[in-house]
Design an enzyme around this catalytic site. Structure first.
Site, PDB file in Angstrom:
ATOM      1  N   GLU A   1      33.123 -37.429  29.118  1.00 38.65           N
ATOM      2  CA  GLU A   1      33.871 -37.604  30.349  1.00 38.65           C
ATOM      3  C   GLU A   1      35.034 -38.579  30.142  1.00 38.65           C
ATOM      4  O   GLU A   1      34.865 -39.658  29.586  1.00 38.65           O
ATOM      5  CB  GLU A   1      32.939 -38.131  31.439  1.00 38.65           C
ATOM      6  CG  GLU A   1      33.567 -38.236  32.804  1.00 38.65           C
ATOM      7  CD  GLU A   1      32.573 -38.654  33.855  1.00 38.65           C
ATOM      8  OE1 GLU A   1      32.558 -38.038  34.933  1.00 38.65           O
ATOM      9  OE2 GLU A   1      31.804 -39.602  33.608  1.00 38.65           O
TER      10      GLU A   1
ATOM     11  N   LYS B   1      25.486 -52.746  47.041  1.00 38.79           N
ATOM     12  CA  LYS B   1      26.400 -53.431  46.125  1.00 38.79           C
ATOM     13  C   LYS B   1      27.527 -52.466  45.761  1.00 38.79           C
ATOM     14  O   LYS B   1      27.334 -51.527  44.993  1.00 38.79           O
ATOM     15  CB  LYS B   1      25.708 -53.897  44.852  1.00 38.79           C
ATOM     16  CG  LYS B   1      26.669 -54.708  43.963  1.00 38.79           C
ATOM     17  CD  LYS B   1      26.192 -54.835  42.544  1.00 38.79           C
ATOM     18  CE  LYS B   1      27.280 -55.477  41.672  1.00 38.79           C
ATOM     19  NZ  LYS B   1      28.532 -54.649  41.607  1.00 38.79           N
TER      20      LYS B   1
ATOM     21  N   ASN C   1      35.424 -45.045  42.899  1.00 36.09           N
ATOM     22  CA  ASN C   1      36.340 -43.924  43.098  1.00 36.09           C
ATOM     23  C   ASN C   1      36.348 -43.381  44.528  1.00 36.09           C
ATOM     24  O   ASN C   1      37.369 -42.929  45.014  1.00 36.09           O
ATOM     25  CB  ASN C   1      36.054 -42.801  42.100  1.00 36.09           C
ATOM     26  CG  ASN C   1      34.625 -42.304  42.170  1.00 36.09           C
ATOM     27  OD1 ASN C   1      33.692 -43.073  42.395  1.00 36.09           O
ATOM     28  ND2 ASN C   1      34.432 -41.013  41.977  1.00 36.09           N
TER      29      ASN C   1
ATOM     30  N   GLU D   1      23.220 -40.738  40.026  1.00 38.90           N
ATOM     31  CA  GLU D   1      24.308 -39.764  40.120  1.00 38.90           C
ATOM     32  C   GLU D   1      25.376 -40.260  39.157  1.00 38.90           C
ATOM     33  O   GLU D   1      26.110 -41.200  39.444  1.00 38.90           O
ATOM     34  CB  GLU D   1      24.812 -39.689  41.561  1.00 38.90           C
ATOM     35  CG  GLU D   1      25.584 -38.417  41.863  1.00 38.90           C
ATOM     36  CD  GLU D   1      27.064 -38.566  41.599  1.00 38.90           C
ATOM     37  OE1 GLU D   1      27.489 -38.156  40.485  1.00 38.90           O
ATOM     38  OE2 GLU D   1      27.776 -39.082  42.455  1.00 38.90           O
TER      39      GLU D   1
ATOM     40  N   CYS E   1      33.273 -37.529  39.510  1.00 38.61           N
ATOM     41  CA  CYS E   1      32.236 -37.059  38.592  1.00 38.61           C
ATOM     42  C   CYS E   1      32.197 -35.542  38.512  1.00 38.61           C
ATOM     43  O   CYS E   1      31.754 -34.977  37.515  1.00 38.61           O
ATOM     44  CB  CYS E   1      30.878 -37.616  39.012  1.00 38.61           C
ATOM     45  SG  CYS E   1      30.451 -37.239  40.725  1.00 38.61           S
TER      46      CYS E   1
ATOM     47  N   GLY F   1      27.576 -43.987  39.199  1.00 41.43           N
ATOM     48  CA  GLY F   1      28.459 -44.650  38.243  1.00 41.43           C
ATOM     49  C   GLY F   1      28.338 -44.039  36.866  1.00 41.43           C
ATOM     50  O   GLY F   1      27.990 -42.866  36.709  1.00 41.43           O
TER      51      GLY F   1
END
Length: 499
Positions: A391, A182, A159, A256, A290, A234
């Site tokens: 979410e 990555k 994102n 996170e 997030c 993620g």
């Protein structure tokens, strides 16, 4: 090399391992497509476990020298990297917009913010120190040092790739760690472009390594026992898998993860400020953050009128080409993400929520090739329903009325997440009372989605643990060593413990 019509230059899609850029094997390649119009942006390597292992090995070899590099020299290289990011900010912004559909206005800001992060942590690179520790005995001298943990695996989401990587890479480099990065295979292009800038800035080979690929590459990286830290941004599900893998290697993990953040509007709030705050909280970046304020809690005396204003604003949001200045919301990042969001909208309808705005794909035929979802607002959302608890990661807002501070706090804290929250009020005492009670890593007051390099960021509960940004982020990449010196000439009894 893959051509990028939005930037006028080609992007090298090869990985970076020990300073080398191995060719992409056609038999192990993934296609990256733009969510704006479906065109192909490039082919990237789906790294094998062996290639991932080579990257960790290169980072481990480079660490032997990098850990001894002075803080001043690390800072010089980080400032050089920041200079290059600022030089290429427009190019990077357009590349990221093509890659994940985020508005060009926002990716421009995020490119500059990434450079700011590197500069902030460059300023800390030569200020890492321990302390002297007074002990009970006058004949001893004790001190601590703060030392880099070694090789850090930095795994970012699709994102906000530039900003998320800067949150991790900047403190890791400042601390003296080497890294294996990555990026998400959905939006890897700006991270791969960064490989060119790292080399141009003059970082020694192996200090920064970049591998690309899907789940197999991710599992190989997070299972490597040679790591000193894993930092992941993620989904909760992938974060849990990483945490489980780390129990085998005992590698510390920073997570996170997701959020279901509450934006709380009290009846004494300045509603002309709260309205754009509520709209930006969920519809900026298409809700794909997030920290999205995906739950709007409004005092019952103003709930209906305020929520209708939010819904009216949502109905008027301009969808379209994210590079156009008139566009207010671009596409979501992929077809799979679009379909997941639409399924959650249908679930909310089935659960009895009242749809006030949006609810599907736009009618405009010009947007049919892209991954667009209408800005969506629901009222009458049950607090324990799927929409209120889980979410969505899309432009979908759940609204709830509340009667008083106690109920507002209970609703805000009543999910498995604890990442962010917002308070809108003119009562200073209320600000401190409510902020103290909210279970969240960040509490914004009369603003939302504000970021600063100096301000620590992270969550609790299912939103993860550890902190990024701020001086606290350095702690994620440092460990403490204690050194105790006996100053006396006394010969000790080998069977007596000295205390």
């Amino acid at each position: 090399m893959s051509p990028d019509s939005s930037t006028g230059r080609s992007t090298d899609t090869r990985m970076l391992i020990g300073g080398a850029r191995p060719e992409v094997d056609p038999a192990r390649a993934l296609t990256v497509t733009s969510p704006v119009d479906g065109r192909e942006l490039g082919r990237i390597a789906d790294a094998s476990p062996a290639a991932v292992g080579d990257a960790v090995g290169a980072a481990r070899d480079a660490f032997r020298t990098w850990r001894r590099t002075s803080g001043a020299e690390r800072a010089r290289l980080m400032h050089a990297l920041a200079d290059l990011i600022e030089r290429d900010a427009e190019d990077l912004a357009r590349l990221e917009t093509s890659d994940n559909g985020k508005l060009l206005r926002e990716t421009r800001t995020q490119a500059r913010f990434a450079a700011r992060n590197y500069r902030f942590f460059a300023g800390l690179a030569d200020k890492i120190h321990g302390r002297t520790v007074p002990l009970d005995s006058w004949e001893t001298f004790d001190y601590t040092t703060r030392e880099p943990v070694g090789v850090a695996a930095l795994i970012t989401a699709w994102n906000s790739p530039m900003q998320l990587l800067a949150n991790k890479l900047a403190p890791a480099l400042a601390a003296g760690c080497t890294v294996v990065v990555k990026p998400s295979e959905i939006a890897p292009m700006t991270t791969l472009r960064l490989a060119e800038l790292v080399a141009e800035a003059g970082f020694p080979p192996g200090v920064v390594n970049i591998v690309t690929g899907g789940p197999e590459a991710g599992r190989a990286l997070t299972a490597d026992p040679r790591l000193g830290r894993i930092s992941f941004t993620g989904s909760v599900e992938v974060g849990q898998a990483i945490q489980r893998a780390a129990t085998e290697t005992l590698v510390p993990v920073t997570l996170e993860l997701g959020g279901k953040s509450a934006n709380i509007v009290f009846d004494d709030a300045d509603l002309e400020r709260a309205l754009p705050g509520a709209v930006a909280g969920i519809f900026a970046a298409g809700g794909q953050t997030c920290i999205a304020g995906s739950r709007l809690l409004v005092h019952e005396s103003i709930h209906d009128a305020f929520v209708e204003r939010v819904a009216e604003t949502a109905r008027g949001i301009v969808l379209g080409d994210p590079t156009a200045e008139a566009t207010q919301m671009g596409p979501v990042a992929s077809e799979a993400q679009r379909d997941r969001i639409l399924a959650r909208i249908e679930q909310a309808r089935s659960d009895g929520a009242t749809l006030l705005a949006g609810g599907g794909r736009p009618d405009d035929a010009a947007l049919s090739a892209g991954c667009f979802v209408q800005p969506t607002v629901f009222a009458g959302v049950a607090p324990q329903s799927d929409l209120a608890q889980q979410e969505v990661f899309g432009p979908v807002l759940a609204t709830h009325p509340f009667a008083d501070e106690e109920e507002a706090v209970a609703l805000a804290n009543g999910t498995p997440y604890g990442l962010a929250s917002g308070i809108w009020t003119s009562d200073v005492s209320r600000v401190h009372r409510v902020a103290r009670e909210l279970v969240a890593g960040t509490v914004w007051v009369n603003t939302y989605r504000y970021s600063a390099a100096q301000a620590p960021f992270g969550g609790t509960k299912r939103s993860g643990h550890g902190r990024e940004r701020g001086v606290e982020a350095l702690d994620e990449y440092l460990q403490t060593k204690n050194v105790l010196i006996d100053l006396s000439d006394e010969v000790r009894d080998p069977f007596a413990i000295k205390a």
